[in-house]
Design a protein around this motif. Structure first.
Motif, mmCIF file in Angstrom:
data_model
loop_
_atom_site.group_PDB
_atom_site.id
_atom_site.type_symbol
_atom_site.label_atom_id
_atom_site.label_comp_id
_atom_site.label_asym_id
_atom_site.label_seq_id
_atom_site.Cartn_x
_atom_site.Cartn_y
_atom_site.Cartn_z
ATOM 1 N N LYS A 77 0.862 -1.176 0.000
ATOM 2 C CA LYS A 77 0.000 0.000 0.000
ATOM 3 C C LYS A 77 0.900 1.227 0.000
ATOM 4 O O LYS A 77 2.097 1.135 0.311
ATOM 5 N N GLN A 78 0.323 2.387 -0.319
ATOM 6 C CA GLN A 78 1.120 3.609 -0.354
ATOM 7 C C GLN A 78 1.126 4.319 0.988
ATOM 8 O O GLN A 78 0.186 4.225 1.778
ATOM 9 N N GLY A 82 3.553 9.016 -0.718
ATOM 10 C CA GLY A 82 3.560 8.456 -2.059
ATOM 11 C C GLY A 82 4.502 7.299 -2.256
ATOM 12 O O GLY A 82 4.589 6.758 -3.356
ATOM 13 N N ASN A 83 5.249 6.908 -1.228
ATOM 14 C CA ASN A 83 6.105 5.728 -1.315
ATOM 15 C C ASN A 83 5.255 4.468 -1.113
ATOM 16 O O ASN A 83 4.066 4.560 -0.804
ATOM 17 N N TRP A 84 5.890 3.304 -1.242
ATOM 18 C CA TRP A 84 5.181 2.039 -1.108
ATOM 19 C C TRP A 84 5.738 1.239 0.059
ATOM 20 O O TRP A 84 6.914 1.325 0.379
ATOM 21 N N GLU A 105 -5.192 1.795 4.347
ATOM 22 C CA GLU A 105 -4.392 2.761 3.601
ATOM 23 C C GLU A 105 -4.908 4.168 3.850
ATOM 24 O O GLU A 105 -6.066 4.321 4.260
ATOM 25 N N PRO A 106 -4.062 5.188 3.624
ATOM 26 C CA PRO A 106 -2.628 5.102 3.371
ATOM 27 C C PRO A 106 -1.864 4.787 4.659
ATOM 28 O O PRO A 106 -2.412 4.899 5.759
ATOM 29 N N PRO A 225 -0.588 9.030 -3.410
ATOM 30 C CA PRO A 225 -1.359 7.872 -2.956
ATOM 31 C C PRO A 225 -2.681 7.750 -3.675
ATOM 32 O O PRO A 225 -3.324 8.744 -4.016
#
Length: 242
Positions: A77-78, A82-84, A105-106, A225
């Motif tokens: 998930k982000q 905005g990273n994973w 999420e997020p 995200p």
């Protein structure tokens, strides 16, 4: 008596079987298998279903790497930036939490992870990538990535079928993990030989994936995200612009 399994495939997050109350769903693109509850799938669509990474595939140049571990594959998930991150990593790293407990999420709280944890060296993959957790045995400070520990089969309790959301919402003190010296590794007749062989294979796999990842790194882009794009779409619908 355990509940009957409806498929032979285990959930990629909790390693549990499918049950009557917790369906295992397959991504129609990358084919990962996840429980509804473990991945935050409220409704199963009648048509194809894509995991979050694959649903952003047209905007990604390559499959992203988890921000806290070297594992590239698996259910992610982000984060709010905005990273994973893997769902499992988000559960086991205590500083992290989910912004929405239904959709999982997020992922929030990356900035709360202590700087020292980012500098720890995983004894399994021997890489200073991401943020490690440490053995819960008293006076043992052995560090390892969540995904490395999971792949190696270290003891991580509790990890009950379909209980990822409950684990994340519950008492953090109930989450315990142990290094190889304090774990009960399963299926070993010759512990040292089995462990050494398995850890060498795992290191090779991680190094191979890392080479592939770094080879395509120049094409990587960061995207917001998915929850943000969902919000924008809903706002457009409500304003009658679509």
């Amino acid at each position: 008596q355990p509940p009957p399994a409806y498929t032979d495939q285990l959930c990629s997050i909790c390693d549990g079987i499918e049950t009557e109350n917790n369906t295992i769903v397959f991504c129609d693109c990358c084919n990962i298998a996840v429980h509804q509850d473990c991945y935050g799938i409220i409704f199963i669509p009648p048509g194809p279903w894509l995991c979050r990474v694959c649903s952003q595939n047209s905007m990604l140049s390559q499959r992203p790497r988890c921000i806290v571990c070297p594992e590239i594959n698996g259910p992610m998930k982000q984060t709010t930036s905005g990273n994973w991150i893997h769902v499992t990593c988000a559960v086991w790293i205590r500083e992290l939490n989910f912004g929405n407990w239904h959709y999982l999420e997020p992922v929030e709280g990356v900035e709360r992870i202590p700087n020292l944890r980012w500098k720890l060296n995983c004894f399994i993959c021997r890489q200073k990538i991401g943020a490690c957790i440490q053995c819960c045995n008293k006076n043992c400070f052995t560090a390892y990535h969540v995904s490395c520990a999971k792949r190696l089969g270290l003891t991580m309790t509790p990890l009950k079928t379909g209980s990822i959301a409950e684990m994340a919402l519950g008492n953090d003190n109930e989450l315990e993990s142990f290094c190889d010296k304090h774990s009960h590794l399963v299926g070993e007749t010759d512990k040292n030989r089995t462990f050494d062989s398995k850890i060498q294979d795992l290191r090779y796999e991680i190094e191979r994936d890392d080479e592939i990842y770094r080879g395509n790194l120049q094409n990587e882009i960061v995207i917001p995200p998915h929850i943000f794009s969902d919000y924008i779409f809903q706002s457009i619908v409500e304003l009658g612009l679509l």
